[in-house]
Scaffold this motif. Structure first.
Motif, short mmCIF file in Angstrom:
data_model
loop_
_atom_site.label_atom_id
_atom_site.label_comp_id
_atom_site.label_asym_id
_atom_site.label_seq_id
_atom_site.Cartn_x
_atom_site.Cartn_y
_atom_site.Cartn_z
N GLN A 86 21.19 -63.58 -4.18
CA GLN A 86 20.16 -62.82 -4.87
C GLN A 86 18.83 -63.08 -4.18
O GLN A 86 18.42 -64.23 -3.98
CB GLN A 86 20.05 -63.20 -6.34
CG GLN A 86 18.99 -62.41 -7.09
CD GLN A 86 18.94 -62.73 -8.57
OE1 GLN A 86 19.83 -63.38 -9.11
NE2 GLN A 86 17.90 -62.28 -9.25
N LEU A 87 18.16 -62.00 -3.82
CA LEU A 87 16.89 -62.09 -3.12
C LEU A 87 15.81 -61.45 -3.98
O LEU A 87 15.96 -60.31 -4.43
CB LEU A 87 16.99 -61.38 -1.77
CG LEU A 87 15.81 -61.46 -0.82
CD1 LEU A 87 15.51 -62.90 -0.43
CD2 LEU A 87 16.08 -60.62 0.43
N VAL A 88 14.74 -62.20 -4.23
CA VAL A 88 13.61 -61.70 -5.03
C VAL A 88 12.37 -61.68 -4.14
O VAL A 88 12.01 -62.70 -3.55
CB VAL A 88 13.36 -62.59 -6.27
CG1 VAL A 88 12.22 -62.01 -7.11
CG2 VAL A 88 14.62 -62.73 -7.10
N VAL A 89 11.73 -60.51 -4.05
CA VAL A 89 10.56 -60.36 -3.18
C VAL A 89 9.48 -59.56 -3.91
O VAL A 89 9.76 -58.84 -4.87
CB VAL A 89 10.93 -59.66 -1.86
CG1 VAL A 89 11.91 -60.49 -1.06
CG2 VAL A 89 11.51 -58.26 -2.12
N LEU A 90 8.25 -59.68 -3.42
CA LEU A 90 7.13 -58.90 -3.93
C LEU A 90 6.63 -57.97 -2.84
O LEU A 90 6.44 -58.38 -1.69
CB LEU A 90 5.98 -59.82 -4.36
CG LEU A 90 6.17 -60.68 -5.61
CD1 LEU A 90 4.93 -61.55 -5.81
CD2 LEU A 90 6.41 -59.82 -6.83
N ALA A 91 6.41 -56.70 -3.21
CA ALA A 91 5.85 -55.75 -2.26
C ALA A 91 4.42 -56.16 -1.91
O ALA A 91 3.67 -56.63 -2.76
CB ALA A 91 5.88 -54.35 -2.84
N THR A 92 4.04 -55.97 -0.65
CA THR A 92 2.69 -56.26 -0.20
C THR A 92 1.94 -54.96 0.05
O THR A 92 2.48 -53.87 -0.13
CB THR A 92 2.70 -57.10 1.09
OG1 THR A 92 3.20 -56.29 2.17
CG2 THR A 92 3.59 -58.33 0.93
N ASP A 128 12.16 -65.79 -3.95
CA ASP A 128 13.32 -66.65 -4.10
C ASP A 128 14.50 -66.07 -3.33
O ASP A 128 14.62 -64.85 -3.16
CB ASP A 128 13.68 -66.79 -5.59
CG ASP A 128 14.39 -68.10 -5.90
OD1 ASP A 128 14.57 -68.91 -4.98
OD2 ASP A 128 14.74 -68.32 -7.07
N ASP A 129 15.36 -66.96 -2.88
CA ASP A 129 16.58 -66.57 -2.16
C ASP A 129 17.67 -67.55 -2.62
O ASP A 129 17.61 -68.74 -2.31
CB ASP A 129 16.34 -66.66 -0.65
CG ASP A 129 17.50 -66.08 0.15
OD1 ASP A 129 18.57 -65.81 -0.42
OD2 ASP A 129 17.32 -65.89 1.38
N VAL A 130 18.65 -67.04 -3.38
CA VAL A 130 19.60 -67.91 -4.08
C VAL A 130 21.03 -67.58 -3.67
O VAL A 130 21.42 -66.41 -3.63
CB VAL A 130 19.45 -67.76 -5.61
CG1 VAL A 130 20.41 -68.70 -6.33
CG2 VAL A 130 18.01 -68.02 -6.04
N PHE A 131 21.79 -68.63 -3.40
CA PHE A 131 23.21 -68.48 -3.10
C PHE A 131 24.02 -68.52 -4.38
O PHE A 131 23.79 -69.35 -5.25
CB PHE A 131 23.65 -69.62 -2.16
CG PHE A 131 25.14 -69.65 -1.88
CD1 PHE A 131 25.74 -68.69 -1.08
CD2 PHE A 131 25.93 -70.64 -2.44
CE1 PHE A 131 27.10 -68.72 -0.83
CE2 PHE A 131 27.30 -70.69 -2.20
CZ PHE A 131 27.89 -69.72 -1.39
N ASN A 132 24.98 -67.58 -4.51
CA ASN A 132 25.92 -67.56 -5.63
C ASN A 132 25.19 -67.75 -6.96
O ASN A 132 25.45 -68.71 -7.70
CB ASN A 132 26.97 -68.66 -5.43
CG ASN A 132 28.16 -68.52 -6.38
OD1 ASN A 132 28.36 -67.49 -7.01
ND2 ASN A 132 28.95 -69.58 -6.47
N PRO A 133 24.25 -66.85 -7.31
CA PRO A 133 23.35 -67.09 -8.44
C PRO A 133 24.04 -67.24 -9.78
O PRO A 133 23.53 -67.93 -10.67
CB PRO A 133 22.43 -65.85 -8.42
CG PRO A 133 23.21 -64.81 -7.69
CD PRO A 133 23.98 -65.55 -6.66
#
Length: 249
Positions: free
Chosen positions: A149-155, A165-170
């Motif tokens: 799971q990858l969580v990002v904010l637009a710039t 955040d970057d999570v393995f097997n969330p």
């Protein structure tokens, strides 16, 4: 000799009504003198006025609020400060509207145009192994076999994101295999606060990255001068916590 008898404070509800009546009279009378409103307010106990004025003011419609402020304060700096606050509110509404438009387009086409996401919008994506993505996409965030799971904010730069955040097997339900295990994830993990571009690579170099995400398709990344073709496929995505593909979650 005792001092003067203390004056009983006016109940806040009565103060609110009095302030509201004074403001309403001022707003509806185009010929009203700003000094008349100031005099009406000055006649109220100052301490109680400070406690209730904001509450009463907030009950006015936005256009009434601006009419009061512009006529009482004129061109003074307070109007400028409040105008900044108003612009911030309008900017937030525009950002929400733009994000909603992106979601509506994604629901219809199964494609997210990353350049259409305004700065500050949060994008969260669930990535799956190729063999898992078809079944998982129908379950959205409810799927237990999300590999990453990858969580990002637009710039402010369209198509460029700040990693949250970057999570393995969330969800802890992935049956780990050599195809995608912790070591593979570690090799491509994005550091929090780092900048990254997401999308679909049409070639081998970073310039070929198309800033779109397609449900079920590979998600590629360009970050820290690295061009990384994705090993995983897009199963679900949320834009400010709203599911972009209309899946459960």
């Amino acid at each position: 000799m005792g001092g003067p008898e203390p004056v009983e404070p006016v109940p806040l509800s009565e103060l609110a009504q009095e302030i509201r009546r004074a403001v309403d009279r001022f707003v509806t009378d185009d010929a009203a003198d700003p000094a008349s409103l100031a005099a009406a307010l000055d006649a109220l106990p100052r301490q109680e006025l400070a406690a209730i004025a904001r509450v009463a003011f907030d009950r006015l419609e936005p256009l009434q609020q601006w009419a009061v402020l512009e006529r009482v304060l004129g061109e003074r700096g307070a109007v400028d400060a409040l105008a900044v606050d108003q612009r911030d509110r309008l900017g937030s509404l525009r950002r929400e509207a733009a994000a909603a438009h992106v979601v509506a387009e994604a629901v219809e086409d199964d494609v997210i145009d990353l350049t259409a996401l305004p700065a500050g919008v949060e994008l969260s994506i669930g990535l799956f192994r190729p063999g898992d993505v078809r079944a998982a996409s129908g379950r959205g965030r409810l799927s237990d076999v999300c590999a990453r799971q990858l969580v990002v904010l637009a710039t402010s730069t369209p198509g460029t994101f700040r990693v949250v955040d970057d999570v393995f097997n969330p969800r802890g339900g992935l049956f780990v295999s050599a195809e995608y295990d912790l070591s593979v994830w570690s090799s491509e993990r994005l550091d929090s606060h780092s900048a990254a571009r997401l999308g679909s690579l049409a070639g081998a170099d970073a310039d070929s990255l198309e800033p779109v995400l397609r449900r079920g398709a590979r998600v590629d990344v360009v970050a820290a001068e690295r061009t990384m073709p994705g090993r995983l496929r897009l199963g679900w995505a949320t834009v400010d916590d709203v599911d972009a593909f209309g899946a459960p979650g």
